[in-house]
Design a protein around this motif. Structure first.
Motif, PDB file in Angstrom:
ATOM      1  N   VAL A   1     -46.807 -58.462 -14.587  1.00  0.00           N
ATOM      2  CA  VAL A   1     -45.760 -58.000 -13.687  1.00  0.00           C
ATOM      3  C   VAL A   1     -46.350 -57.016 -12.684  1.00  0.00           C
ATOM      4  N   VAL A   2     -45.856 -57.074 -11.446  1.00  0.00           N
ATOM      5  CA  VAL A   2     -46.133 -56.047 -10.443  1.00  0.00           C
ATOM      6  C   VAL A   2     -44.787 -55.538  -9.956  1.00  0.00           C
ATOM      7  N   ILE A   3     -44.627 -54.209  -9.930  1.00  0.00           N
ATOM      8  CA  ILE A   3     -43.362 -53.607  -9.493  1.00  0.00           C
ATOM      9  C   ILE A   3     -43.559 -52.961  -8.131  1.00  0.00           C
ATOM     10  N   VAL A   4     -42.711 -53.332  -7.193  1.00  0.00           N
ATOM     11  CA  VAL A   4     -42.714 -52.736  -5.853  1.00  0.00           C
ATOM     12  C   VAL A   4     -41.389 -51.999  -5.691  1.00  0.00           C
ATOM     13  N   CYS A   5     -41.436 -50.685  -5.604  1.00  0.00           N
ATOM     14  CA  CYS A   5     -40.246 -49.855  -5.507  1.00  0.00           C
ATOM     15  C   CYS A   5     -40.003 -49.509  -4.036  1.00  0.00           C
ATOM     16  N   SER A   6     -38.928 -50.073  -3.466  1.00  0.00           N
ATOM     17  CA  SER A   6     -38.692 -49.880  -2.033  1.00  0.00           C
ATOM     18  C   SER A   6     -37.194 -49.810  -1.748  1.00  0.00           C
ATOM     19  N   PRO A   7     -36.694 -48.647  -1.297  1.00  0.00           N
ATOM     20  CA  PRO A   7     -37.408 -47.396  -1.051  1.00  0.00           C
ATOM     21  C   PRO A   7     -37.997 -46.816  -2.334  1.00  0.00           C
ATOM     22  N   ASN A   8     -39.156 -46.175  -2.162  1.00  0.00           N
ATOM     23  CA  ASN A   8     -39.858 -45.661  -3.329  1.00  0.00           C
ATOM     24  C   ASN A   8     -39.235 -44.364  -3.813  1.00  0.00           C
ATOM     25  N   ASN A   9     -39.007 -44.301  -5.100  1.00  0.00           N
ATOM     26  CA  ASN A   9     -38.544 -43.077  -5.743  1.00  0.00           C
ATOM     27  C   ASN A   9     -39.760 -42.400  -6.390  1.00  0.00           C
ATOM     28  N   PRO A  10     -40.175 -41.200  -5.948  1.00  0.00           N
ATOM     29  CA  PRO A  10     -39.376 -40.178  -5.276  1.00  0.00           C
ATOM     30  C   PRO A  10     -39.683 -39.937  -3.797  1.00  0.00           C
TER      31      PRO A  10
END
Length: 372
Positions: free
Chosen positions: A169-178
């Motif tokens: 798995v690859v996780i892309v957080c967008s908008p990124n927290n924090p």
């Protein structure tokens, strides 16, 4: 003779035998929740540490919650049929593409459980959402954190390069927290072209409703064109249901079925299901609240820029102060002014866009502290 079990730690010689817990627990990073606001003498305190929606629940949603409360002696619909259908309609997919859970963190845990065996890898940016390494470690998998760039944005090229044969798995957080930053459409497509098709890419969009950047990707369009992409969202932020815990994934049928298979039975309460359906029906009202928060974000960011602060451009409902070793002093200054903010070690401080008074007080503290 008592044998030991792999992955556990026996009691030291001479000490009484105790219940054996997983050794992995001792290696888990702590999840630090935002502290509650404690009012001081003559000062209203504001909790701007948890990215909560400062507006109270809509009256129409409260009515549904009150009506549903009369049947809490019964189990909720385990299949979450009505909410699943409502979400599917809202995002324009079939119900078979939706998997729900007790908040997006729970859905993320279902994702990792459905994809990772012990020793598998999960690539994600860092600093990013604190739950990522916790959920990964609990599954017996290994986190592969990839540092952000100097603008506090994902280095998608480095994340693609970090993928190995063990990556699931690859996780892309967008908008990124924090940090509040988004990935851009073109760079995301280039990144996805570089990721092997058997690796699941999770686009975590907990704050998507606050995004105004025209270069931000349309995650649903990306999902439709990529069989290995999953979109993760929540009702906690823009919808203001943080206390009820409802999250969901938009996934291709085989993956969505696996998430439902690994989900906690009856994990989404009947009240949460009803409130989420009512919130989807009332999104016009909620959208006006989101627009007001975005306007406040712009006002706060603009005022901070005028003070000389150079902060990442936030597309979420918070701002990020990359203060390094000055983080602790800034937190103390905020607390003295009745603001409870969120410190991330010596990386920085995140402050939620909250009530107007809280935002004004933040600007006062920032001006007195001096731009960094």
């Amino acid at each position: 003779m008592t044998s030991t079990t792999s992955g556990t730690e026996p009691a030291p010689s001479g000490e009484p035998e105790q219940v054996r817990l997983r050794a992995a627990l001792g290696r888990l990073p702590a999840y630090v929740p935002g502290k509650a606001a404690a009012p001081g003498p003559g000062l209203t305190a504001y909790k701007v540490s948890s990215n909560e929606n400062p507006f109270p629940p809509l009256a129409s949603v409260l009515e549904v919650i009150a009506a549903t409360a009369g049947s809490i002696n019964r189990y909720p619909d385990m299949a979450v049929r009505d909410l699943t259908a409502a979400i599917a309609t809202a995002v324009g997919v079939a119900p078979e593409n939706i998997a729900t859970g007790n908040g997006s963190v729970a859905v993320l845990s279902h994702i990792i459980m459905a994809t990772c065996d012990a020793g598998d890898e999960v690539v994600h940016a860092w600093r990013s959402f604190e739950a990522y390494p916790i959920v990964v470690a609990l599954a017996g998998a290994e986190s592969v954190p990839v540092g952000l760039d100097l603008d506090a944005r994902h280095r998608l090229d480095a994340m693609a390069a970090a993928v190995t044969e063990r990556t699931k798995v690859v996780i892309v957080c967008s908008p990124n927290n924090p940090t509040g930053t988004t990935v851009r459409r073109g760079e995301l497509e280039t990144f996805l072209d570089a990721v092997p098709p058997h690796v699941l890419v999770v686009l975590d969009e907990a704050y998507v409703e606050f995004v105004t950047d025209p270069e931000a990707p349309d995650a649903m369009a990306v999902w439709r064109s990529r069989p290995n992409v999953l979109v993760l969202r929540t009702f906690s932020k823009a919808y203001g249901l943080a206390g009820l815990r409802v999250g969901y994934a938009v996934a291709h049928p085989r993956v969505a079925a696996a998430l439902r298979q690994t989900a906690t039975p009856f994990g989404v309460s009947s009240i949460a299901q009803s409130a989420a359906i009512a919130s989807l029906s009332a999104f016009g009202e909620l959208e006006r609240r989101v627009e007001a928060l975005v306007a406040e974000r712009s006002r706060v960011a603009g005022a901070l820029e005028e003070q000389g602060w150079k902060l990442p451009e936030s597309q979420a409902n918070f701002v990020w102060f990359p203060l390094g070793t000055d983080s602790g002093a800034f937190v103390e200054a905020c607390e003295a002014a009745g603001l409870v903010v969120r410190r991330y070690g010596d990386d920085g401080v995140r402050v939620t866009i909250g009530e107007t008074e809280a935002n004004d007080r933040l600007l006062e503290v920032a001006a007195a502290f001096g731009a960094r």
